[in-house]
Design a protein around this motif. Sequence first.
Motif, PDB file in Angstrom:
ATOM      1  N   ALA A 491     128.291  41.501  72.652  1.00  0.00           N
ATOM      2  CA  ALA A 491     127.916  40.591  71.681  1.00  0.00           C
ATOM      3  C   ALA A 491     126.265  40.455  71.813  1.00  0.00           C
ATOM      4  CB  ALA A 491     128.800  39.127  71.805  1.00  0.00           C
ATOM      5  N   HIS A 492     125.903  40.677  72.983  1.00  0.00           N
ATOM      6  CA  HIS A 492     124.333  40.549  73.146  1.00  0.00           C
ATOM      7  C   HIS A 492     123.555  41.688  72.276  1.00  0.00           C
ATOM      8  CE1 HIS A 492     120.427  39.446  74.463  1.00  0.00           C
ATOM      9  NE2 HIS A 492     120.519  40.637  75.149  1.00  0.00           N
ATOM     10  N   ARG A 493     124.554  42.953  72.630  1.00  0.00           N
ATOM     11  CA  ARG A 493     123.830  44.307  72.035  1.00  0.00           C
ATOM     12  C   ARG A 493     123.833  44.249  70.363  1.00  0.00           C
ATOM     13  NH1 ARG A 493     123.331  48.380  75.760  1.00  0.00           N
ATOM     14  NH2 ARG A 493     122.600  47.396  77.756  1.00  0.00           N
ATOM     15  N   VAL A 494     125.166  43.760  70.008  1.00  0.00           N
ATOM     16  CA  VAL A 494     125.433  43.609  68.482  1.00  0.00           C
ATOM     17  C   VAL A 494     124.310  42.935  67.953  1.00  0.00           C
ATOM     18  CG1 VAL A 494     126.715  42.933  66.770  1.00  0.00           C
ATOM     19  CG2 VAL A 494     127.851  44.333  68.684  1.00  0.00           C
ATOM     20  N   VAL A 495     124.190  41.659  68.491  1.00  0.00           N
ATOM     21  CA  VAL A 495     123.155  40.673  67.746  1.00  0.00           C
ATOM     22  C   VAL A 495     121.824  41.384  67.890  1.00  0.00           C
ATOM     23  CG1 VAL A 495     121.896  38.334  68.352  1.00  0.00           C
ATOM     24  CG2 VAL A 495     124.567  38.732  68.381  1.00  0.00           C
ATOM     25  N   GLY A 496     121.345  41.834  69.086  1.00  0.00           N
ATOM     26  CA  GLY A 496     119.892  42.502  69.137  1.00  0.00           C
ATOM     27  C   GLY A 496     119.869  44.001  68.072  1.00  0.00           C
ATOM     28  N   ASP A 501     117.343  45.182  62.830  1.00  0.00           N
ATOM     29  CA  ASP A 501     117.451  45.849  61.613  1.00  0.00           C
ATOM     30  C   ASP A 501     116.730  44.995  60.555  1.00  0.00           C
ATOM     31  OD1 ASP A 501     118.181  48.284  62.568  1.00  0.00           O
ATOM     32  OD2 ASP A 501     120.325  47.664  62.336  1.00  0.00           O
ATOM     33  N   LEU A 502     117.404  43.489  60.724  1.00  0.00           N
ATOM     34  CA  LEU A 502     116.918  42.523  59.748  1.00  0.00           C
ATOM     35  C   LEU A 502     115.638  41.729  59.924  1.00  0.00           C
ATOM     36  CD1 LEU A 502     120.764  41.235  59.044  1.00  0.00           C
ATOM     37  CD2 LEU A 502     119.432  43.057  57.976  1.00  0.00           C
ATOM     38  N   GLY A 503     115.311  41.657  61.370  1.00  0.00           N
ATOM     39  CA  GLY A 503     114.232  40.754  61.434  1.00  0.00           C
ATOM     40  C   GLY A 503     114.432  39.360  61.550  1.00  0.00           C
ATOM     41  N   ILE A 504     115.688  38.792  61.737  1.00  0.00           N
ATOM     42  CA  ILE A 504     115.920  37.307  61.580  1.00  0.00           C
ATOM     43  C   ILE A 504     116.159  36.621  62.590  1.00  0.00           C
ATOM     44  CG2 ILE A 504     116.716  37.736  59.167  1.00  0.00           C
ATOM     45  CD1 ILE A 504     119.361  37.430  60.332  1.00  0.00           C
ATOM     46  N   PHE A 505     116.498  37.230  63.897  1.00  0.00           N
ATOM     47  CA  PHE A 505     116.874  36.635  64.939  1.00  0.00           C
ATOM     48  C   PHE A 505     115.788  36.304  66.125  1.00  0.00           C
ATOM     49  CE2 PHE A 505     121.165  38.388  63.291  1.00  0.00           C
ATOM     50  CZ  PHE A 505     121.664  37.426  63.001  1.00  0.00           C
ATOM     51  N   LYS A 506     114.892  36.993  65.931  1.00  0.00           N
ATOM     52  CA  LYS A 506     113.800  36.846  66.932  1.00  0.00           C
ATOM     53  C   LYS A 506     113.422  35.534  67.339  1.00  0.00           C
ATOM     54  CE  LYS A 506     109.141  38.556  68.315  1.00  0.00           C
ATOM     55  NZ  LYS A 506     108.944  37.241  68.663  1.00  0.00           N
ATOM     56  N   ASP A 507     113.166  34.413  66.353  1.00  0.00           N
ATOM     57  CA  ASP A 507     112.670  33.262  66.620  1.00  0.00           C
ATOM     58  C   ASP A 507     113.861  32.388  67.317  1.00  0.00           C
ATOM     59  OD1 ASP A 507     110.445  33.831  65.711  1.00  0.00           O
ATOM     60  OD2 ASP A 507     110.883  32.791  63.782  1.00  0.00           O
ATOM     61  N   VAL A 508     115.174  32.814  66.871  1.00  0.00           N
ATOM     62  CA  VAL A 508     116.424  32.066  67.430  1.00  0.00           C
ATOM     63  C   VAL A 508     116.705  32.458  68.773  1.00  0.00           C
ATOM     64  CG1 VAL A 508     118.850  31.617  66.944  1.00  0.00           C
ATOM     65  CG2 VAL A 508     117.159  31.683  65.161  1.00  0.00           C
ATOM     66  N   GLY A 511     114.442  31.026  71.486  1.00  0.00           N
ATOM     67  CA  GLY A 511     114.510  29.453  71.837  1.00  0.00           C
ATOM     68  C   GLY A 511     115.776  29.523  72.202  1.00  0.00           C
ATOM     69  N   ARG A 512     116.630  30.395  72.726  1.00  0.00           N
ATOM     70  CA  ARG A 512     118.002  30.430  73.266  1.00  0.00           C
ATOM     71  C   ARG A 512     119.105  29.320  72.481  1.00  0.00           C
ATOM     72  NH1 ARG A 512     118.388  32.852  78.288  1.00  0.00           N
ATOM     73  NH2 ARG A 512     116.482  33.489  79.015  1.00  0.00           N
ATOM     74  N   PRO A 513     119.344  29.680  71.302  1.00  0.00           N
ATOM     75  CA  PRO A 513     119.930  28.744  70.479  1.00  0.00           C
ATOM     76  C   PRO A 513     121.582  28.868  71.062  1.00  0.00           C
ATOM     77  CG  PRO A 513     120.002  30.767  69.492  1.00  0.00           C
ATOM     78  CD  PRO A 513     119.148  31.030  70.717  1.00  0.00           C
ATOM     79  N   THR A 514     122.082  27.766  70.574  1.00  0.00           N
ATOM     80  CA  THR A 514     123.484  27.700  70.789  1.00  0.00           C
ATOM     81  C   THR A 514     124.446  28.524  69.844  1.00  0.00           C
ATOM     82  OG1 THR A 514     123.905  25.518  69.210  1.00  0.00           O
ATOM     83  CG2 THR A 514     123.276  25.129  71.549  1.00  0.00           C
ATOM     84  N   GLY A 515     125.808  28.548  70.011  1.00  0.00           N
ATOM     85  CA  GLY A 515     126.392  29.622  69.373  1.00  0.00           C
ATOM     86  C   GLY A 515     126.344  29.096  67.938  1.00  0.00           C
ATOM     87  N   SER A 520     125.469  29.996  62.220  1.00  0.00           N
ATOM     88  CA  SER A 520     124.943  29.420  61.012  1.00  0.00           C
ATOM     89  C   SER A 520     123.881  30.450  60.347  1.00  0.00           C
ATOM     90  CB  SER A 520     124.664  28.101  61.021  1.00  0.00           C
ATOM     91  OG  SER A 520     123.987  27.407  59.837  1.00  0.00           O
ATOM     92  N   LEU A 521     122.800  30.693  61.130  1.00  0.00           N
ATOM     93  CA  LEU A 521     121.780  31.842  60.825  1.00  0.00           C
ATOM     94  C   LEU A 521     122.432  33.145  60.260  1.00  0.00           C
ATOM     95  CD1 LEU A 521     118.812  32.056  60.437  1.00  0.00           C
ATOM     96  CD2 LEU A 521     118.705  32.659  62.718  1.00  0.00           C
ATOM     97  N   PHE A 522     123.532  33.483  61.000  1.00  0.00           N
ATOM     98  CA  PHE A 522     123.955  34.748  60.616  1.00  0.00           C
ATOM     99  C   PHE A 522     124.732  34.654  59.310  1.00  0.00           C
ATOM    100  CE2 PHE A 522     127.507  37.991  60.902  1.00  0.00           C
ATOM    101  CZ  PHE A 522     126.881  38.951  61.003  1.00  0.00           C
ATOM    102  N   ALA A 523     125.371  33.697  59.155  1.00  0.00           N
ATOM    103  CA  ALA A 523     126.086  33.339  57.899  1.00  0.00           C
ATOM    104  C   ALA A 523     125.249  33.376  56.731  1.00  0.00           C
ATOM    105  CB  ALA A 523     127.066  32.125  57.992  1.00  0.00           C
ATOM    106  N   LYS A 524     124.248  32.643  56.964  1.00  0.00           N
ATOM    107  CA  LYS A 524     123.246  32.390  55.581  1.00  0.00           C
ATOM    108  C   LYS A 524     122.741  33.852  55.357  1.00  0.00           C
ATOM    109  CE  LYS A 524     121.853  27.727  56.666  1.00  0.00           C
ATOM    110  NZ  LYS A 524     120.678  26.884  57.027  1.00  0.00           N
ATOM    111  N   GLN A 525     122.055  34.688  56.680  1.00  0.00           N
ATOM    112  CA  GLN A 525     121.558  36.108  56.302  1.00  0.00           C
ATOM    113  C   GLN A 525     122.693  37.066  55.744  1.00  0.00           C
ATOM    114  OE1 GLN A 525     118.391  36.715  56.293  1.00  0.00           O
ATOM    115  NE2 GLN A 525     118.621  38.833  55.708  1.00  0.00           N
ATOM    116  N   LEU A 526     124.040  36.763  56.063  1.00  0.00           N
ATOM    117  CA  LEU A 526     124.875  37.602  55.320  1.00  0.00           C
ATOM    118  C   LEU A 526     125.136  37.437  53.781  1.00  0.00           C
ATOM    119  CD1 LEU A 526     127.228  39.914  55.777  1.00  0.00           C
ATOM    120  CD2 LEU A 526     128.680  37.551  56.397  1.00  0.00           C
TER     121      LEU A 526
END
Length: 655
Positions: A491-496, A501-508, A511-515, A520-526
């Motif tokens: 899961a960590h590799r997939v998120v990385g 590719d999308l440049g949307i998860f760096k800030d999240v 900050g070590r976000p919760t699941g 939620s962020l992934f659903a919005k970007q999708l």
Amino acid sequence: MPEPGTFVLYSSVRPPLHAGDYVLRGTQEVAGGPVEPYAGNVRITAPRYTMPPDQVLSTFPPANAEGSFSSRLPQIVLRRRTLPWERDAGAGGTAATPWLALVVIAEGEGQLSGETPVGQCVTPGVTLTGPGDVASSVYLAVTKTVVDAVFPTKDDLPLLAHVREVDVNDTELIQGDDDGWLAVVLANRLPQEGKRYLACLINVEGQLPVLPVPKPPGQWTADIFDSKVVVQDFRGTSKTLDADSYVMGNVKTTQQIGGLGIAQDLTAQATTDAPKASAAKQIGAATTAQDWQATPRKIEDIAVSATAEDAYRVVRDGMGIGFRIPIEGIAAEPTYRFPVLAHWSFTCTGAGDFQSLMMNLDVGLLGTLPKEPPAPPPGAPPPPPRTRPLPEVAETGHVGLQHLTRRGDPAVAWFRGPLSPQVTERQQPDKDGRLPVAHVSDQIRRIVPDGREDLTYAAAFEIGRLLALAQPSVVAALLLWRADQFGAERAHRVVGTISDDLGIFKDVLDGRPTGAALGSLFAKQLLITAGAATGKVFGPSRPVADPGRPLSFIEGDVDRAAALGLGLDLGALTEAARQVGIVGALGATAVPVASLDRQEPVVEGPDVDHLRGALEASAALLAADVTKRGARSVAAGGRPDRLDVLLGLITEVES
């Protein structure tokens, strides 16, 4: 659920109904009249002649095992907790009497048949009513001597079966089970050193009177148990049998092998008369079944040589080698047949109790110098010279052993066993009370002052690791941990990969976000990405304008109907279109136009006179009709004010 490290024992778990056929009858009374009674046939099934493989969780000793098993009773663990009590044991039993028994017989004491119709798997004269689970099975044939000597009594049966409730996360016995409830059937015979045994889970249904009768308490004797005394051994009579017939077990049961004299000698019960038993055991010992075996002696070899389809049958038959003697045609005493639901063989190779192990322990340290042989008598030749050099032994108990380094270079390393002649320095815990943990064997390889490696702790670490991996519960825990960690890393590799590719998860991720936040962020970007490529995600969309559905209510030419409705001259429009095109012709054609100025006529154009005339004619006809209806209404006593309102509306329409 029991606490970890504990389990709960129950004497039995009995089902409400035994296996068999039942009829469910029901009646119902209603006010309108009688209702026909209901009668439905129901069959409760349970194994009877063959145990399904998924119902056997484990056996002890393991199948085809060799080891010191003389200190524990053999047992079989069943998945279904009610299985030993799902059938009625028959006359002479109680509700707590199980219909299953685990018996252990040595080679020469009984006969394990081949596949036989189930009607012949019980003692002649015994009939088991009700449906059977299979058409054929195997049976165990034993004499009355063996039954009286090694079989449990009917009073012992409830004591040899019980139910365990265990923690599903804290025991290796839970292999394949899902609720932690297990049925256990024990044998009543301890294996003895140097013998091969066959453990059989038999069906005693309908044959409880055959089992031995317990002696009254006053008749018990204090005889010392002698494990070397033979209960009964028919292997000596097999010298007169054909080898193939002996191994296959298809000798006619009516044949009397060797005469009644030999049979009488072999049916003596176990006594302390060792010479007689020994003589019976040695009859024909030079030509026993083991010497005639045409198949490999190791079950592993049998399994490897068989095909995948025949492996189960061949291995099952292979474990029965040595128990195929046709005793029903040899013995001159009553014999009994018991259906065998499961069986396995094992060999007891040595005494396994703590006392025997300690008595046979060699207390000499590794590297202890051998004793010098006594001087030869005068005139005798001198002893041969030593062919093995004396070991290199240190005062601390270390022994120099030949060793290959990781690069393959020969060297000499030090090794010391746990029995040290001197006090050793032990590692002390740190301030938190923890001892240093060794992760790999290389971390505890030590270089002593003479430059050699000391492999003592490395060897101990490896032995401990192998002993831990030999426990199924440890292996299961490691596999579970590996699966969890593998899933988390994936899961960590997939998120990385997605974040790169999308440049949307760096800030999240920083900050070590919760699941939930990450999801939620992934659903919005999708959704955003899918909206940008709707043709690939949701399929092709409909055009802004399309021809639409056909107008079935228009009769004739559609162009003529459209031109007539718009007040156009279709002939002039068609002629102009041939010269300047349809677009130019429509642009040059005058059409009626509605004016927004209320002072001007509402409609003007070439056909305005025709339209105005038609409208005035229609309005006149409507006014005349309404006037006539109003007059009739006033004559009848109606209200004239409604007529005045209607006439005003008509006048407004005409204007």
